[in-house]
Design an enzyme around this catalytic site. Structure first.
Site, short mmCIF file in Angstrom:
data_model
loop_
_atom_site.label_atom_id
_atom_site.label_comp_id
_atom_site.label_asym_id
_atom_site.label_seq_id
_atom_site.Cartn_x
_atom_site.Cartn_y
_atom_site.Cartn_z
N GLY A 1 -27.97 -22.64 -65.13
CA GLY A 1 -27.29 -23.78 -64.50
C GLY A 1 -28.18 -24.50 -63.51
O GLY A 1 -29.35 -24.16 -63.31
N ILE B 1 -28.03 -24.89 -60.09
CA ILE B 1 -28.47 -24.20 -58.87
C ILE B 1 -29.59 -23.22 -59.20
O ILE B 1 -30.63 -23.18 -58.52
CB ILE B 1 -27.29 -23.47 -58.18
CG1 ILE B 1 -26.27 -24.48 -57.65
CG2 ILE B 1 -27.79 -22.56 -57.06
CD1 ILE B 1 -25.02 -23.86 -57.06
N ARG C 1 -13.91 -26.86 -62.71
CA ARG C 1 -12.59 -27.44 -62.89
C ARG C 1 -12.66 -28.49 -64.00
O ARG C 1 -13.46 -29.42 -63.93
CB ARG C 1 -12.18 -28.11 -61.58
CG ARG C 1 -10.73 -28.49 -61.52
CD ARG C 1 -10.43 -28.74 -60.06
NE ARG C 1 -9.08 -29.13 -59.86
CZ ARG C 1 -8.53 -29.18 -58.65
NH1 ARG C 1 -9.24 -28.88 -57.59
NH2 ARG C 1 -7.30 -29.56 -58.50
N ASP D 1 -22.86 -24.74 -45.94
CA ASP D 1 -22.10 -25.51 -44.95
C ASP D 1 -22.77 -25.41 -43.58
O ASP D 1 -22.87 -26.39 -42.84
CB ASP D 1 -20.66 -24.98 -44.89
CG ASP D 1 -20.05 -24.92 -46.28
OD1 ASP D 1 -19.85 -25.98 -46.87
OD2 ASP D 1 -19.82 -23.80 -46.78
N HIS E 1 -14.98 -21.98 -47.90
CA HIS E 1 -15.95 -22.96 -48.39
C HIS E 1 -15.15 -24.04 -49.11
O HIS E 1 -15.03 -24.04 -50.33
CB HIS E 1 -16.97 -22.32 -49.34
CG HIS E 1 -17.80 -23.36 -50.04
ND1 HIS E 1 -18.70 -24.16 -49.38
CD2 HIS E 1 -17.82 -23.77 -51.33
CE1 HIS E 1 -19.24 -25.00 -50.24
NE2 HIS E 1 -18.72 -24.79 -51.42
#
Ligand code: NAX
Length: 327
Positions: free
Chosen positions: A14, A16, A92, A159, A187
């Protein structure tokens, strides 16, 4: 030279991982004297793409990269792993409700928890990045009865880094001049980026910035940074997420700098009144391969409200998947 450590990574083909794996192989995560074995895991349909990534890793001829193995299932992929980076998750899809997303990922992370329990090294350290990260970490840990829940964390360092970077740009300081930032909670956009303990060049940050900017600009900007990046790039954060994974694992394993506070999603032990049994981002310090919550921080009314909101969201997420948790 030390003995190589085994690092399992899911979602290895993927976006990342396309940054992450190269950083790990270059020694940025485990240190410049630590050889690594990469156990890369993907869904069966992505194995060809994964082979391409493995070829590129090989072509970098990293001195610390001992071996690469490729797996289309977690039971093989987690075998004897000292570290497991759970990056892959079901995204999603169109028309999918958040509760559907929680449920499909609950099944994925339950299997991963069981596989870690049965096949990984007894001392495996697990970092969950795939969203919804906090609740996925809860599911994985609950499905690994022979491992301690303290061996599981979820990623909120992105974050934390975002908050530090935005504050540095606004104040004219550099990120290294800033300490004491805390991300509390989930998160998600309910997370609370807290600057009450933060310092810029050793002086309280809130005495150097405008309170209106903190409340009305900074907090929502950090909370919604992921969405802003998708709007701008048309793709979600990848390189910055990889950097955050490297930072969180590095600090967990090799320790934080003296006096430094970082944020990590960990199982709540009830500290700061946060209900036990949810994965919540807390301020921590790390030493000897362990993290410890920084205690004694004063929480004012403004902060308390925000802690309550993000805690409630995590309790609601837990309620959706509660029936899937082992008793
Ligand atoms: P990509 O869609 O580019 O890659 C995900 C990869 O995971 C795909 O190659 C897919 O085939 C694989 N995969 C899916 N399910 C798998 C499973 N059960 N076993 C093994 N592999 C599996 O997504 P990417 O941009 O890399 O993001 C990965 C995850 O990180 C997403 O869930 C994303 O929402 C989450 N993020 C979490 C962040 C955090 O701070 N906690 C920030 C960045 C990111 O948004």
């Amino acid at each position: 030279m030390r003995r190589p450590v085994r690092i399992a990574v899911t979602g290895a083909a993927g976006a990342i991982s396309y940054s992450l794996l190269f950083k790990i192989a270059a020694g940025e995560m485990m240190g410049k004297d630590q050889p690594v074995i990469l156990q890369l895991i993907e869904l069966p349909h992505a194995m060809e793409s994964l082979r391409g990534v493995a070829m590129e890793l090989e072509d970098c001829a990293y001195p610390l990269l001992h071996t690469i193995t490729l797996h289309d299932n977690v039971e093989d992929g987690f075998k004897s792993a000292h570290y497991a980076l759970l990056v892959g998750a079901r995204p999603r899809g169109p028309g999918m409700e958040r509760s559907d997303l929680l449920e499909v990922n609950a099944e994925i992370f339950a299997r991963q928890g069981r596989a870690l329990n049965d096949f990984a090294n007894r001392d495996v350290k697990v970092l969950v990045t795939g969203n919804p990260a906090n609740t996925n970490a809860l599911i994985a840990s609950r499905n690994a009865p022979n491992l301690s829940p303290s061996q599981f964390t979820c990623l909120t360092r992105l974050d934390h880094n975002r908050a530090k970077g935005i504050l540095a740009s606004h104040s004219g300081a550099t990120a290294r001049d800033i300490n004491g930032i805390i991300i509390w909670g989930n998160h998600s956009p309910t997370q609370y980026p807290d600057l009450h303990q933060a310092t810029i060049l050793g002086e309280p940050a809130l005495s150097q910035i405008d309170m209106d900017w903190y409340r009305d600009v900074f907090i929502p900007q950090v909370q919604q940074r992921g969405g802003a990046i998708i709007d701008a790039r048309g793709l979600s954060s990848a390189a910055s997420a990889a950097q955050a994974i490297v930072n969180q694992m590095h600090d967990w394993v090799l320790g934080t700098d003296p006096g430094e506070i970082v944020s990590m999603g960990i199982l709540s032990d009830g500290s700061y009144g946060i209900e036990k049994g949810i994965f919540f981002s807390f301020p921590v310090r790390c030493n000897y391969g362990r993290y410890q919550i920084v205690r004694g921080i004063e929480i004012n009314e403004f902060s308390q409200q925000r802690l309550n909101d993000t805690e409630q969201e995590l309790l609601d997420e837990k309620a959706v998947i509660e029936h899937l948790l082992p008793k």
